[in-house]
Design a protein around this motif. Structure first.
Motif, PDB file in Angstrom:
ATOM      1  N   HIS A 183       0.793  -1.225   0.000  1.00  0.00           N
ATOM      2  CA  HIS A 183       0.000   0.000   0.000  1.00  0.00           C
ATOM      3  C   HIS A 183       0.834   1.288   0.000  1.00  0.00           C
ATOM      4  O   HIS A 183       0.403   2.319  -0.533  1.00  0.00           O
ATOM      5  N   ASN A 184       2.029   1.220   0.608  1.00  0.00           N
ATOM      6  CA  ASN A 184       2.812   2.446   0.759  1.00  0.00           C
ATOM      7  C   ASN A 184       4.128   2.474  -0.019  1.00  0.00           C
ATOM      8  O   ASN A 184       4.710   3.552  -0.204  1.00  0.00           O
ATOM      9  N   ARG A 185       4.615   1.311  -0.438  1.00  0.00           N
ATOM     10  CA  ARG A 185       5.909   1.292  -1.122  1.00  0.00           C
ATOM     11  C   ARG A 185       5.817   0.810  -2.566  1.00  0.00           C
ATOM     12  O   ARG A 185       6.838   0.541  -3.202  1.00  0.00           O
ATOM     13  N   GLY A 186       4.607   0.682  -3.067  1.00  0.00           N
ATOM     14  CA  GLY A 186       4.417   0.368  -4.475  1.00  0.00           C
ATOM     15  C   GLY A 186       4.783  -1.039  -4.905  1.00  0.00           C
ATOM     16  O   GLY A 186       4.988  -1.297  -6.094  1.00  0.00           O
ATOM     17  N   LYS A 187       4.853  -1.971  -3.963  1.00  0.00           N
ATOM     18  CA  LYS A 187       5.203  -3.350  -4.293  1.00  0.00           C
ATOM     19  C   LYS A 187       3.960  -4.123  -4.736  1.00  0.00           C
ATOM     20  O   LYS A 187       2.830  -3.840  -4.316  1.00  0.00           O
ATOM     21  N   SER A 188       4.177  -5.136  -5.572  1.00  0.00           N
ATOM     22  CA  SER A 188       3.111  -6.071  -5.949  1.00  0.00           C
ATOM     23  C   SER A 188       3.725  -7.453  -6.080  1.00  0.00           C
ATOM     24  O   SER A 188       4.911  -7.581  -6.438  1.00  0.00           O
ATOM     25  N   TYR A 189       2.934  -8.473  -5.766  1.00  0.00           N
ATOM     26  CA  TYR A 189       3.466  -9.844  -5.770  1.00  0.00           C
ATOM     27  C   TYR A 189       2.489 -10.806  -6.428  1.00  0.00           C
ATOM     28  O   TYR A 189       1.272 -10.639  -6.336  1.00  0.00           O
ATOM     29  N   ASP A 190       3.076 -11.825  -7.093  1.00  0.00           N
ATOM     30  CA  ASP A 190       2.283 -12.882  -7.707  1.00  0.00           C
ATOM     31  C   ASP A 190       2.150 -14.086  -6.777  1.00  0.00           C
ATOM     32  O   ASP A 190       1.217 -14.872  -6.898  1.00  0.00           O
ATOM     33  N   LEU A 191       3.100 -14.213  -5.838  1.00  0.00           N
ATOM     34  CA  LEU A 191       3.133 -15.382  -4.955  1.00  0.00           C
ATOM     35  C   LEU A 191       3.757 -15.014  -3.625  1.00  0.00           C
ATOM     36  O   LEU A 191       4.770 -14.305  -3.573  1.00  0.00           O
ATOM     37  N   VAL A 192       3.139 -15.494  -2.556  1.00  0.00           N
ATOM     38  CA  VAL A 192       3.695 -15.366  -1.211  1.00  0.00           C
ATOM     39  C   VAL A 192       3.962 -16.758  -0.669  1.00  0.00           C
ATOM     40  O   VAL A 192       3.110 -17.654  -0.790  1.00  0.00           O
ATOM     41  N   ILE A 193       5.124 -16.960  -0.083  1.00  0.00           N
ATOM     42  CA  ILE A 193       5.448 -18.226   0.586  1.00  0.00           C
ATOM     43  C   ILE A 193       5.708 -17.900   2.045  1.00  0.00           C
ATOM     44  O   ILE A 193       6.651 -17.176   2.379  1.00  0.00           O
ATOM     45  N   ALA A 194       4.844 -18.394   2.927  1.00  0.00           N
ATOM     46  CA  ALA A 194       4.910 -18.052   4.346  1.00  0.00           C
ATOM     47  C   ALA A 194       5.245 -19.278   5.183  1.00  0.00           C
ATOM     48  O   ALA A 194       4.605 -20.322   5.049  1.00  0.00           O
ATOM     49  N   ILE A 195       6.251 -19.140   6.037  1.00  0.00           N
ATOM     50  CA  ILE A 195       6.647 -20.241   6.926  1.00  0.00           C
ATOM     51  C   ILE A 195       6.906 -19.672   8.316  1.00  0.00           C
ATOM     52  O   ILE A 195       7.694 -18.730   8.487  1.00  0.00           O
TER      53      ILE A 195
END
Length: 293
Positions: A183-195
């Motif tokens: 929302h604030n740094r202009g990032k976008s992602y296609d995939l998140v991997i959370a561990i």
């Protein structure tokens, strides 16, 4: 016997060890785990592979002192040996089999919570070795529980550190950091991997589902026996019964029933709870650990 060649205290309660295990080092991939047994009567301890060196024939493991077995394990020093070091077990990360050129096109964010940083590291390291740039968030309650920060910075394109109490890095939890990036740094992602802790992965998945980002989680925190026999890591994924140790440990996070899994884990810790699970789950319950007989 599997000799320890390195021991490092990452924090007051988190320890890193390098262990000579030629067969495991030769065949393992990021995402897989090993079963460590200290002696003939020792408990079987499942630990995700943190790193590996095929030339030196070593495996790196990281564990947190949380009970009698890990407390005893922490007393081992360089030159001591484990009785058993079985692996590689579980399925390798799904990223390994994707075409590299397709991977390079994806914007991937790894989210590591606490000791979950250990299994995240080999995946990020592998991605860099393939020429893929990824971002990584390392989160913990407080500064003293942040581990492998410098190592992660060497392999991730961007590493963001966050602590719940604000004692180091960004103040907030990993979800706060994800929102900050998008929302604030202009990032976008296609995939998140959370561990990380199950509760952390649950809330990451709730957020990424709202954001429309595919998310993969590793359910290694719920494993006990590591062979699919004890039934402790049974969970429901997309309405189907799975076992983290043999079907995973990685799953589509948006299909995992986290609430059922956490409730089941609490029940599994008591004799009464195991009896109820045995009655309700019938032949799919397993019970090879002997705790439920």
């Amino acid at each position: 016997m599997y000799k320890i060649t390195k021991k490092e205290m990452l924090s007051d309660s988190i320890i890193l060890m390098d262990v000579i295990a030629p067969r495991v080092a030769k065949h393992c991939y990021p995402g897989q785990f090993v079963i460590v047994k200290m002696d003939e009567q020792g408990e079987r301890i499942p630990l995700t592979i943190c790193d590996y060196d095929r030339e030196k024939e070593t495996i790196t493991i990281v564990f947190q002192i949380v009970g009698a077995s890990t407390k005893m394990m922490a007393k081992y020093e360089v030159g001591d040996s484990f009785r058993d070091f079985t692996g590689p077990l579980g399925c390798k990360s799904e990223l390994i089999d994707e075409p590299i050129e397709e991977l390079k096109k994806k914007k991937i964010l790894f989210v590591a919570g606490g000791v979950g940083t250990a299994p995240v590291y080999p995946q990020v390291k592998w991605m860099k070795s393939q020429g893929c740039e990824v971002d990584c968030i390392i989160g913990a309650r407080t500064k003293s529980l942040i581990i492998l920060e410098e190592e992660m910075k060497e392999v991730a394109a961007n590493t963001y550190v966050t602590t719940d109490d604000g004692s180091y890095g960004f103040k907030g939890n990993v979800n706060d950091m994800i929102k900050e990036l998008i929302h604030n740094r202009g990032k976008s992602y296609d995939l998140v991997i959370a561990i990380g802790p199950v509760i952390m992965m649950k809330f990451v998945c709730l957020l990424t589902k709202e954001l429309g980002i595919k998310t993969v989680v590793s359910m290694n925190p719920i494993m006990v026996d590591g062979t699919g026999m004890c039934g402790a890591c049974r969970l429901t994924v997309g309405g189907q019964v799975k076992f983290a140790c043999v079907d995973g440990p990685e799953f589509d996070g948006h299909l995992v029933d986290f609430d059922e899994s956490m409730k089941r884990q609490q029940m599994y810790k008591t004799e009464e709870g195991r009896a109820i699970l045995r009655q309700t789950e019938g032949t799919t319950h397993h019970g090879g650990c002997g705790l439920c007989s």
